[in-house]
Design a protein around this motif. Structure first.
Motif, PDB file in Angstrom:
ATOM      1  N   LEU A  27       9.773 -14.734  -9.687  1.00  0.00           N
ATOM      2  CA  LEU A  27       9.812 -16.104 -10.200  1.00  0.00           C
ATOM      3  C   LEU A  27       9.290 -16.130 -11.631  1.00  0.00           C
ATOM      4  CD1 LEU A  27      10.446 -19.051  -9.374  1.00  0.00           C
ATOM      5  CD2 LEU A  27       8.022 -19.268  -8.779  1.00  0.00           C
ATOM      6  N   SER A  28      10.045 -16.762 -12.517  1.00  0.00           N
ATOM      7  CA  SER A  28       9.635 -16.874 -13.919  1.00  0.00           C
ATOM      8  C   SER A  28       8.966 -18.224 -14.160  1.00  0.00           C
ATOM      9  CB  SER A  28      10.849 -16.719 -14.839  1.00  0.00           C
ATOM     10  OG  SER A  28      11.700 -17.834 -14.717  1.00  0.00           O
ATOM     11  N   PRO A  29       8.239 -18.366 -15.273  1.00  0.00           N
ATOM     12  CA  PRO A  29       7.548 -19.630 -15.555  1.00  0.00           C
ATOM     13  C   PRO A  29       8.470 -20.844 -15.628  1.00  0.00           C
ATOM     14  CG  PRO A  29       6.725 -17.907 -16.996  1.00  0.00           C
ATOM     15  CD  PRO A  29       7.917 -17.341 -16.265  1.00  0.00           C
ATOM     16  N   ASN A  30       9.728 -20.648 -16.007  1.00  0.00           N
ATOM     17  CA  ASN A  30      10.643 -21.796 -16.105  1.00  0.00           C
ATOM     18  C   ASN A  30      11.323 -22.111 -14.776  1.00  0.00           C
ATOM     19  OD1 ASN A  30      12.578 -19.831 -15.849  1.00  0.00           O
ATOM     20  ND2 ASN A  30      13.609 -20.269 -17.778  1.00  0.00           N
ATOM     21  N   GLY A  31      10.989 -21.366 -13.705  1.00  0.00           N
ATOM     22  CA  GLY A  31      11.519 -21.665 -12.389  1.00  0.00           C
ATOM     23  C   GLY A  31      12.745 -20.881 -11.985  1.00  0.00           C
ATOM     24  N   ASP A  32      13.250 -20.015 -12.861  1.00  0.00           N
ATOM     25  CA  ASP A  32      14.363 -19.149 -12.506  1.00  0.00           C
ATOM     26  C   ASP A  32      13.846 -17.949 -11.721  1.00  0.00           C
ATOM     27  OD1 ASP A  32      16.140 -20.747 -13.952  1.00  0.00           O
ATOM     28  OD2 ASP A  32      15.958 -19.514 -15.770  1.00  0.00           O
ATOM     29  N   LEU A  33      14.721 -17.333 -10.955  1.00  0.00           N
ATOM     30  CA  LEU A  33      14.417 -16.053 -10.332  1.00  0.00           C
ATOM     31  C   LEU A  33      15.082 -14.961 -11.154  1.00  0.00           C
ATOM     32  CD1 LEU A  33      14.881 -16.817  -6.529  1.00  0.00           C
ATOM     33  CD2 LEU A  33      12.752 -16.176  -7.682  1.00  0.00           C
ATOM     34  N   LEU A  34      14.326 -13.914 -11.454  1.00  0.00           N
ATOM     35  CA  LEU A  34      14.875 -12.740 -12.114  1.00  0.00           C
ATOM     36  C   LEU A  34      15.195 -11.732 -11.016  1.00  0.00           C
ATOM     37  CD1 LEU A  34      12.347 -12.448 -15.067  1.00  0.00           C
ATOM     38  CD2 LEU A  34      14.535 -13.666 -14.995  1.00  0.00           C
ATOM     39  N   LEU A  35      16.398 -11.213 -10.999  1.00  0.00           N
ATOM     40  CA  LEU A  35      16.852 -10.336  -9.931  1.00  0.00           C
ATOM     41  C   LEU A  35      17.104  -8.933 -10.438  1.00  0.00           C
ATOM     42  CD1 LEU A  35      18.091  -9.626  -7.122  1.00  0.00           C
ATOM     43  CD2 LEU A  35      20.254 -10.540  -8.010  1.00  0.00           C
ATOM     44  N   ALA A  36      16.464  -7.962  -9.780  1.00  0.00           N
ATOM     45  CA  ALA A  36      16.795  -6.547  -9.938  1.00  0.00           C
ATOM     46  C   ALA A  36      17.545  -6.164  -8.666  1.00  0.00           C
ATOM     47  CB  ALA A  36      15.536  -5.708 -10.097  1.00  0.00           C
ATOM     48  N   GLN A  37      18.729  -5.627  -8.797  1.00  0.00           N
ATOM     49  CA  GLN A  37      19.555  -5.310  -7.625  1.00  0.00           C
ATOM     50  C   GLN A  37      18.970  -4.171  -6.791  1.00  0.00           C
ATOM     51  OE1 GLN A  37      21.954  -6.893  -6.224  1.00  0.00           O
ATOM     52  NE2 GLN A  37      22.569  -8.322  -7.806  1.00  0.00           N
ATOM     53  N   SER A  38      18.128  -3.348  -7.394  1.00  0.00           N
ATOM     54  CA  SER A  38      17.434  -2.273  -6.683  1.00  0.00           C
ATOM     55  C   SER A  38      16.248  -1.839  -7.533  1.00  0.00           C
ATOM     56  CB  SER A  38      18.363  -1.086  -6.416  1.00  0.00           C
ATOM     57  OG  SER A  38      18.498  -0.296  -7.571  1.00  0.00           O
ATOM     58  N   ILE A  39      15.446  -0.954  -6.987  1.00  0.00           N
ATOM     59  CA  ILE A  39      14.273  -0.477  -7.722  1.00  0.00           C
ATOM     60  C   ILE A  39      14.684   0.320  -8.957  1.00  0.00           C
ATOM     61  CG2 ILE A  39      13.914   1.699  -6.484  1.00  0.00           C
ATOM     62  CD1 ILE A  39      11.240  -0.851  -7.715  1.00  0.00           C
ATOM     63  N   GLU A  40      15.900   0.824  -8.973  1.00  0.00           N
ATOM     64  CA  GLU A  40      16.364   1.590 -10.129  1.00  0.00           C
ATOM     65  C   GLU A  40      16.247   0.800 -11.430  1.00  0.00           C
ATOM     66  OE1 GLU A  40      20.113   4.389 -11.493  1.00  0.00           O
ATOM     67  OE2 GLU A  40      20.327   3.073  -9.759  1.00  0.00           O
ATOM     68  N   ALA A  41      16.421  -0.520 -11.364  1.00  0.00           N
ATOM     69  CA  ALA A  41      16.308  -1.348 -12.569  1.00  0.00           C
ATOM     70  C   ALA A  41      14.881  -1.393 -13.099  1.00  0.00           C
ATOM     71  CB  ALA A  41      16.803  -2.765 -12.281  1.00  0.00           C
ATOM     72  N   LEU A  42      13.896  -1.207 -12.224  1.00  0.00           N
ATOM     73  CA  LEU A  42      12.492  -1.269 -12.635  1.00  0.00           C
ATOM     74  C   LEU A  42      11.833   0.105 -12.695  1.00  0.00           C
ATOM     75  CD1 LEU A  42      11.367  -4.336 -10.471  1.00  0.00           C
ATOM     76  CD2 LEU A  42      12.119  -4.326 -12.869  1.00  0.00           C
ATOM     77  N   LEU A  43      12.463   1.098 -12.094  1.00  0.00           N
ATOM     78  CA  LEU A  43      11.900   2.443 -12.030  1.00  0.00           C
ATOM     79  C   LEU A  43      13.045   3.453 -12.163  1.00  0.00           C
ATOM     80  CD1 LEU A  43       9.130   3.869 -11.515  1.00  0.00           C
ATOM     81  CD2 LEU A  43       9.763   3.940  -9.103  1.00  0.00           C
ATOM     82  N   PRO A  44      13.631   3.546 -13.365  1.00  0.00           N
ATOM     83  CA  PRO A  44      14.822   4.374 -13.526  1.00  0.00           C
ATOM     84  C   PRO A  44      14.596   5.864 -13.259  1.00  0.00           C
ATOM     85  CG  PRO A  44      14.086   3.541 -15.641  1.00  0.00           C
ATOM     86  CD  PRO A  44      13.260   2.865 -14.600  1.00  0.00           C
ATOM     87  N   PHE A  45      13.418   6.374 -13.505  1.00  0.00           N
ATOM     88  CA  PHE A  45      13.120   7.778 -13.247  1.00  0.00           C
ATOM     89  C   PHE A  45      12.184   7.851 -12.064  1.00  0.00           C
ATOM     90  CE2 PHE A  45      14.319   7.631 -17.713  1.00  0.00           C
ATOM     91  CZ  PHE A  45      15.305   8.603 -17.742  1.00  0.00           C
ATOM     92  N   ARG A  46      12.749   7.630 -10.881  1.00  0.00           N
ATOM     93  CA  ARG A  46      11.959   7.559  -9.658  1.00  0.00           C
ATOM     94  C   ARG A  46      11.495   8.931  -9.183  1.00  0.00           C
ATOM     95  NH1 ARG A  46      16.227   5.202  -9.844  1.00  0.00           N
ATOM     96  NH2 ARG A  46      17.498   6.353  -8.376  1.00  0.00           N
ATOM     97  N   PHE A  47      10.403   8.944  -8.448  1.00  0.00           N
ATOM     98  CA  PHE A  47       9.886  10.165  -7.820  1.00  0.00           C
ATOM     99  C   PHE A  47      10.370  10.144  -6.386  1.00  0.00           C
ATOM    100  CE2 PHE A  47       6.554  12.610  -5.674  1.00  0.00           C
ATOM    101  CZ  PHE A  47       6.525  13.737  -6.471  1.00  0.00           C
ATOM    102  N   ASN A  48      11.314  11.014  -6.064  1.00  0.00           N
ATOM    103  CA  ASN A  48      11.886  11.036  -4.717  1.00  0.00           C
ATOM    104  C   ASN A  48      11.375  12.222  -3.923  1.00  0.00           C
ATOM    105  OD1 ASN A  48      13.424   8.666  -4.846  1.00  0.00           O
ATOM    106  ND2 ASN A  48      15.081   9.700  -5.912  1.00  0.00           N
ATOM    107  N   ASP A  49      11.856  12.350  -2.715  1.00  0.00           N
ATOM    108  CA  ASP A  49      11.446  13.394  -1.783  1.00  0.00           C
ATOM    109  C   ASP A  49      11.558  14.776  -2.432  1.00  0.00           C
ATOM    110  OD1 ASP A  49      10.969  15.041   0.379  1.00  0.00           O
ATOM    111  OD2 ASP A  49      12.607  14.274   1.587  1.00  0.00           O
ATOM    112  N   LEU A  50      10.477  15.535  -2.385  1.00  0.00           N
ATOM    113  CA  LEU A  50      10.475  16.872  -2.978  1.00  0.00           C
ATOM    114  C   LEU A  50      11.336  17.854  -2.185  1.00  0.00           C
ATOM    115  CD1 LEU A  50       6.698  17.224  -3.896  1.00  0.00           C
ATOM    116  CD2 LEU A  50       8.606  16.725  -5.420  1.00  0.00           C
ATOM    117  N   ASN A  51      11.640  17.511  -0.925  1.00  0.00           N
ATOM    118  CA  ASN A  51      12.428  18.412  -0.084  1.00  0.00           C
ATOM    119  C   ASN A  51      13.926  18.157  -0.192  1.00  0.00           C
ATOM    120  OD1 ASN A  51      10.118  19.678   1.076  1.00  0.00           O
ATOM    121  ND2 ASN A  51       9.783  17.796   2.233  1.00  0.00           N
ATOM    122  N   ALA A  52      14.310  17.141  -0.936  1.00  0.00           N
ATOM    123  CA  ALA A  52      15.741  16.801  -1.028  1.00  0.00           C
ATOM    124  C   ALA A  52      16.468  17.733  -1.972  1.00  0.00           C
ATOM    125  CB  ALA A  52      15.902  15.358  -1.487  1.00  0.00           C
TER     126      ALA A  52
END
Length: 160
Positions: free
Chosen positions: A135-160
């Motif tokens: 939720l933003s201060p003006n009342g809109d919702l900001l949408l990230a379709q997945s965590i990739e938009a907020l964490l582009p270089f994710r730490f995933n399973d080391l066994n994959a």
């Protein structure tokens, strides 16, 4: 020769008239639980509401501790409870609201690094994206379709 890696990410802006009924319910749940947060040190209140694929909705808030690293964020609290109780149900959407205790307006916040990594863990587990709405201060919702938009270089399973 060095190469440059560039990733572009974006958020979508949803004004209230475009929200789904679920968005409205989740946002109200997050606002309500936000006011019950235990935040005596920062006075920064955060609420998060989560929708699972089974239709169940949950909400949680931040819980501070005088030993600052011991606190729990609203996002991790709601995800831990929901997945702990419904381990086969996939998280579909999480909505986050926040503000200073005496502030008149909401503050735009994104999940912290720990919460981003936690969201990533469940996206990997269920092999599906989780929508993240803030939720933003003006009342809109900001949408990230997945965590990739907020964490582009994710730490995933080391066994994959």
């Amino acid at each position: 020769m060095r190469q440059k890696i560039e990733m572009k990410v974006f958020l979508e802006v949803y004004p209230p008239h475009e929200w789904s009924d679920q968005d409205r319910v989740l946002t109200e749940m997050a606002k309500e639980i936000m006011h019950k947060a235990h935040a005596p040190y920062s006075d920064f209140l955060v609420g998060a509401a989560l929708l699972l694929d089974n239709g169940k909705m949950f909400a949680a808030n931040n819980q501070e501790n005088v030993s600052f690293p011991v606190g729990v964020c609203a996002e991790r609290a709601v995800l831990s409870y929901a997945i702990g109780n419904f381990p086969e149900s996939r998280p579909v959407k999480i909505i986050i609201v926040a503000k200073k205790r005496e502030a008149g307006r909401y503050a735009t916040v994104t999940p912290c690094g720990l919460c981003r990594q936690t969201i990533n863990e469940y996206e990997v587990k269920f092999d599906a994206p989780i929508q993240i709405m803030m939720l933003s201060p003006n009342g809109d919702l900001l949408l990230a379709q997945s965590i990739e938009a907020l964490l582009p270089f994710r730490f995933n399973d080391l066994n994959a």
